[in-house]
Write a protein that holds these residues in place. Structure first.
Motif, mmCIF file in Angstrom:
data_model
loop_
_atom_site.group_PDB
_atom_site.id
_atom_site.type_symbol
_atom_site.label_atom_id
_atom_site.label_comp_id
_atom_site.label_asym_id
_atom_site.label_seq_id
_atom_site.Cartn_x
_atom_site.Cartn_y
_atom_site.Cartn_z
ATOM 1 N N VAL A 13 57.202 30.849 25.883
ATOM 2 C CA VAL A 13 56.206 29.546 26.232
ATOM 3 C C VAL A 13 54.987 30.286 26.459
ATOM 4 C CG1 VAL A 13 55.445 27.225 26.864
ATOM 5 C CG2 VAL A 13 57.268 28.278 25.866
ATOM 6 N N VAL A 14 55.198 31.505 27.664
ATOM 7 C CA VAL A 14 54.548 31.745 28.732
ATOM 8 C C VAL A 14 53.598 32.763 28.232
ATOM 9 C CG1 VAL A 14 54.299 32.735 31.184
ATOM 10 C CG2 VAL A 14 55.924 30.392 30.659
ATOM 11 N N ALA A 15 54.444 33.257 27.255
ATOM 12 C CA ALA A 15 53.609 34.653 26.617
ATOM 13 C C ALA A 15 52.514 35.458 26.003
ATOM 14 C CB ALA A 15 55.256 35.465 26.260
ATOM 15 N N PRO A 16 52.433 34.366 25.238
ATOM 16 C CA PRO A 16 50.772 33.811 24.909
ATOM 17 C C PRO A 16 49.751 33.239 25.467
ATOM 18 C CG PRO A 16 52.424 33.338 22.967
ATOM 19 C CD PRO A 16 53.291 32.649 24.516
ATOM 20 N N ALA A 17 50.535 32.882 26.773
ATOM 21 C CA ALA A 17 49.361 32.347 27.242
ATOM 22 C C ALA A 17 49.040 33.277 28.408
ATOM 23 C CB ALA A 17 50.019 30.585 28.661
ATOM 24 N N SER A 18 49.763 33.584 28.681
ATOM 25 C CA SER A 18 50.117 34.953 29.441
ATOM 26 C C SER A 18 48.927 36.479 29.233
ATOM 27 C CB SER A 18 50.801 36.172 30.211
ATOM 28 O OG SER A 18 52.146 35.408 30.776
ATOM 29 N N GLY A 19 49.022 36.278 27.322
ATOM 30 C CA GLY A 19 48.196 37.517 26.909
ATOM 31 C C GLY A 19 46.731 37.390 27.084
ATOM 32 N N VAL A 20 46.065 35.411 26.977
ATOM 33 C CA VAL A 20 45.714 34.940 26.401
ATOM 34 C C VAL A 20 44.757 35.210 28.345
ATOM 35 C CG1 VAL A 20 43.740 32.877 26.530
ATOM 36 C CG2 VAL A 20 45.475 33.175 25.144
ATOM 37 N N LEU A 21 45.078 34.952 29.157
ATOM 38 C CA LEU A 21 44.856 34.943 30.407
ATOM 39 C C LEU A 21 44.518 36.415 30.610
ATOM 40 C CD1 LEU A 21 47.274 32.410 32.106
ATOM 41 C CD2 LEU A 21 44.602 32.614 31.598
ATOM 42 N N ALA A 22 45.457 38.248 30.112
ATOM 43 C CA ALA A 22 45.653 38.252 30.663
ATOM 44 C C ALA A 22 43.369 39.658 29.491
ATOM 45 C CB ALA A 22 45.840 40.016 30.134
ATOM 46 N N ALA A 23 43.706 38.816 28.575
ATOM 47 C CA ALA A 23 42.373 39.795 27.903
ATOM 48 C C ALA A 23 40.943 39.904 28.668
ATOM 49 C CB ALA A 23 42.251 38.671 27.144
ATOM 50 N N PRO A 24 40.596 39.287 29.583
ATOM 51 C CA PRO A 24 39.746 39.176 30.610
ATOM 52 C C PRO A 24 39.728 40.268 31.456
ATOM 53 C CG PRO A 24 39.958 36.733 30.222
ATOM 54 C CD PRO A 24 40.830 37.536 29.416
ATOM 55 N N VAL A 25 40.958 39.991 32.271
ATOM 56 C CA VAL A 25 41.215 40.962 32.560
ATOM 57 C C VAL A 25 40.871 42.524 31.843
ATOM 58 C CG1 VAL A 25 42.643 42.386 34.723
ATOM 59 C CG2 VAL A 25 42.389 40.212 34.623
ATOM 60 N N TRP B 192 39.320 43.815 29.624
ATOM 61 C CA TRP B 192 37.549 43.036 29.166
ATOM 62 C C TRP B 192 37.310 44.187 30.591
ATOM 63 C CZ3 TRP B 192 37.475 37.943 26.132
ATOM 64 C CH2 TRP B 192 38.199 38.208 25.244
ATOM 65 N N THR B 193 37.710 43.249 31.625
ATOM 66 C CA THR B 193 36.363 43.509 32.466
ATOM 67 C C THR B 193 36.533 45.357 33.067
ATOM 68 O OG1 THR B 193 36.529 41.659 33.311
ATOM 69 C CG2 THR B 193 36.215 43.119 35.329
ATOM 70 N N GLY B 194 37.889 45.776 32.987
ATOM 71 C CA GLY B 194 38.534 47.370 33.235
ATOM 72 C C GLY B 194 37.842 47.893 32.404
ATOM 73 N N GLY B 195 37.907 47.632 30.586
ATOM 74 C CA GLY B 195 36.973 48.281 30.272
ATOM 75 C C GLY B 195 35.640 48.428 30.302
ATOM 76 N N ALA B 196 34.785 47.316 30.756
ATOM 77 C CA ALA B 196 33.294 47.455 30.528
ATOM 78 C C ALA B 196 33.318 48.160 31.819
ATOM 79 C CB ALA B 196 32.573 45.544 30.732
ATOM 80 N N ASP C 243 34.872 50.679 33.566
ATOM 81 C CA ASP C 243 35.090 52.397 32.767
ATOM 82 C C ASP C 243 33.725 53.055 32.846
ATOM 83 O OD1 ASP C 243 37.526 52.764 34.489
ATOM 84 O OD2 ASP C 243 38.473 51.984 32.385
ATOM 85 N N TYR C 244 33.260 51.840 31.176
ATOM 86 C CA TYR C 244 32.312 52.510 30.792
ATOM 87 C C TYR C 244 31.089 52.252 31.669
ATOM 88 C CZ TYR C 244 28.606 52.502 27.382
ATOM 89 O OH TYR C 244 27.392 52.862 26.408
ATOM 90 N N ILE C 245 30.811 51.813 32.271
ATOM 91 C CA ILE C 245 29.377 51.397 32.827
ATOM 92 C C ILE C 245 30.109 52.985 34.295
ATOM 93 C CG2 ILE C 245 28.441 50.815 35.383
ATOM 94 C CD1 ILE C 245 29.030 47.937 33.556
ATOM 95 N N LYS C 246 31.211 52.793 34.534
ATOM 96 C CA LYS C 246 32.019 54.438 35.671
ATOM 97 C C LYS C 246 30.615 55.851 34.671
ATOM 98 C CE LYS C 246 34.686 53.119 37.773
ATOM 99 N NZ LYS C 246 36.180 53.045 38.720
ATOM 100 N N GLY C 247 32.056 55.928 33.522
ATOM 101 C CA GLY C 247 31.920 57.347 33.053
ATOM 102 C C GLY C 247 29.978 56.820 32.529
ATOM 103 N N TYR C 248 28.656 56.438 32.566
ATOM 104 C CA TYR C 248 27.637 56.127 32.151
ATOM 105 C C TYR C 248 27.231 56.720 33.381
ATOM 106 C CZ TYR C 248 23.047 54.846 30.884
ATOM 107 O OH TYR C 248 21.843 55.149 30.604
ATOM 108 N N PHE C 249 27.124 56.224 34.154
ATOM 109 C CA PHE C 249 26.948 56.434 35.801
ATOM 110 C C PHE C 249 26.959 57.857 35.900
ATOM 111 C CE2 PHE C 249 25.675 51.748 36.075
ATOM 112 C CZ PHE C 249 24.580 51.790 35.797
ATOM 113 N N PHE C 250 27.964 58.204 35.833
ATOM 114 C CA PHE C 250 28.898 59.274 36.769
ATOM 115 C C PHE C 250 28.874 60.622 35.232
ATOM 116 C CE2 PHE C 250 30.563 56.231 39.022
ATOM 117 C CZ PHE C 250 30.343 56.997 40.164
#
Length: 330
Positions: free
Chosen positions: A57-69, A71-75, A77-84
């Protein structure tokens, strides 16, 4: 419209009931967490059905809740790579500049090892002992083609030894000391090598004239040479072994027959000196003593009877010579 003006403006919830519901919800959540954390149930199974259901029951909810995290990490890294990117580019440039000398050294070592493998793979028939040497360019005039070798009598090199690389004949030794020898290339004006045409077995003389392609002269036989014929050492005169490859025949711009050297296909920095003196070293004494060539190496000694007959005949000839003829004056 404000919240107090809506349909719930008269709704009132007792504080005691609110606290009781909060306690019950917290208690249920605690029980579920305890059950979910159990690793071994009462029957000894390592993964209980309660925990399995909770995870399902919890696994799908955890996947949905972890998606923003994610996405935020990918964004980030992208911004950091662009500026550095500038600093990263500088770091990579410095790393490439540091590795370039190692790359050049690795390529040079690879080429040297390939040359060594080619030289060590040379075989002659019959086998002739060889010595490996490194050649150094030497120039004493526009028509002089000679090189110095870093090997001499210490390695068994003698004057007249042929010098080859992995492709064919390069020259021959014309001077030698303890640790250095001088090699005269086949393109030198003083070079004269007896050769043969592999297709027709016709004899000729390879004469150097200072150009890159020596001249083929004194060819025996009409039509014995044509373009593309392989040229080998003939072994005439005993100075060079027979069958060492030299090059292929080509027609020069002046109409004469010339030879494109096989040795020009590679550098002449590493060579092998054939320790060849004469054809006697290529013959095995044991093979000469075997029948039917046994009588050619040593003559059989005469027996006692033959030796006595030879002595008697020699004595009679000596007596006849000493006796004076009748009527001779003393």
């Amino acid at each position: 419209m404000a919240f107090r003006d809506g349909p719930f403006d008269q709704l009132k919830v007792p504080l005691a009931w609110t606290a009781a519901v909060a306690v019950v919800v917290a208690l249920i959540a605690s029980i579920l967490m305890i059950l979910a954390d159990r690793r071994i149930d009462g029957e000894g199974h390592s993964y209980g059905p309660v925990r399995a259901g909770f995870d399902a029951v919890v696994a799908p909810a955890s996947g949905v809740l972890a998606a923003p995290v994610r996405w935020t990490g990918g964004a980030t890294d992208y911004i950091k790579g662009y500026f550095f990117a500038v600093s990263e580019n500088r770091r990579l440039r410095a790393q490439v500049a540091e590795l370039e000398p190692w790359r050049d050294q690795a390529i040079a070592l690879k080429n040297v090892n390939a040359r060594y493998e080619s030289l060590l793979g040379l075989r002659t028939e019959p086998p002739v002992a060889m010595a490996t040497a490194r050649s150094v360019s030497e120039s004493r005039g526009p028509f002089v083609h000679a090189r110095l070798l870093d090997a001499g009598t210490g390695k068994g090199i003698r004057i007249g030894n042929p010098v080859i690389n992995e492709h064919g004949l390069v020259g021959r030794v014309v001077g030698v000391t303890g640790g250095v020898s001088r090699m005269l290339l086949v393109t030198d004006v003083a070079s004269r090598i007896p050769v043969l045409v592999d297709r027709t077995d016709a004899r000729a003389l390879l004469t150097g004239d200072g150009s890159g392609n020596p001249r083929l002269e004194f060819v025996r036989g009409a039509g014995a040479v044509q373009a593309g014929d392989r040229v080998l050492t003939s072994g005439d005169g005993g100075g060079l072994p027979r069958g060492v490859p030299i090059g292929v025949v080509a027609r020069g711009i002046d109409g004469s027959w010339r030879v494109k050297l096989f040795s020009d296909r590679g550098a002449i920095d590493y060579v092998r000196v054939m320790l060849f003196e004469d054809f006697g070293q290529l013959a095995e004494p044991a093979a000469l003593d075997a029948p039917p060539l046994a009588g050619l190496s040593t003559a059989p000694a005469p027996d006692a009877t033959q030796a006595a007959s030879i002595r008697d005949a020699a004595a009679r000839r000596a007596g006849a010579t000493a006796t004076p003829a009748p009527g001779a004056t003393q």
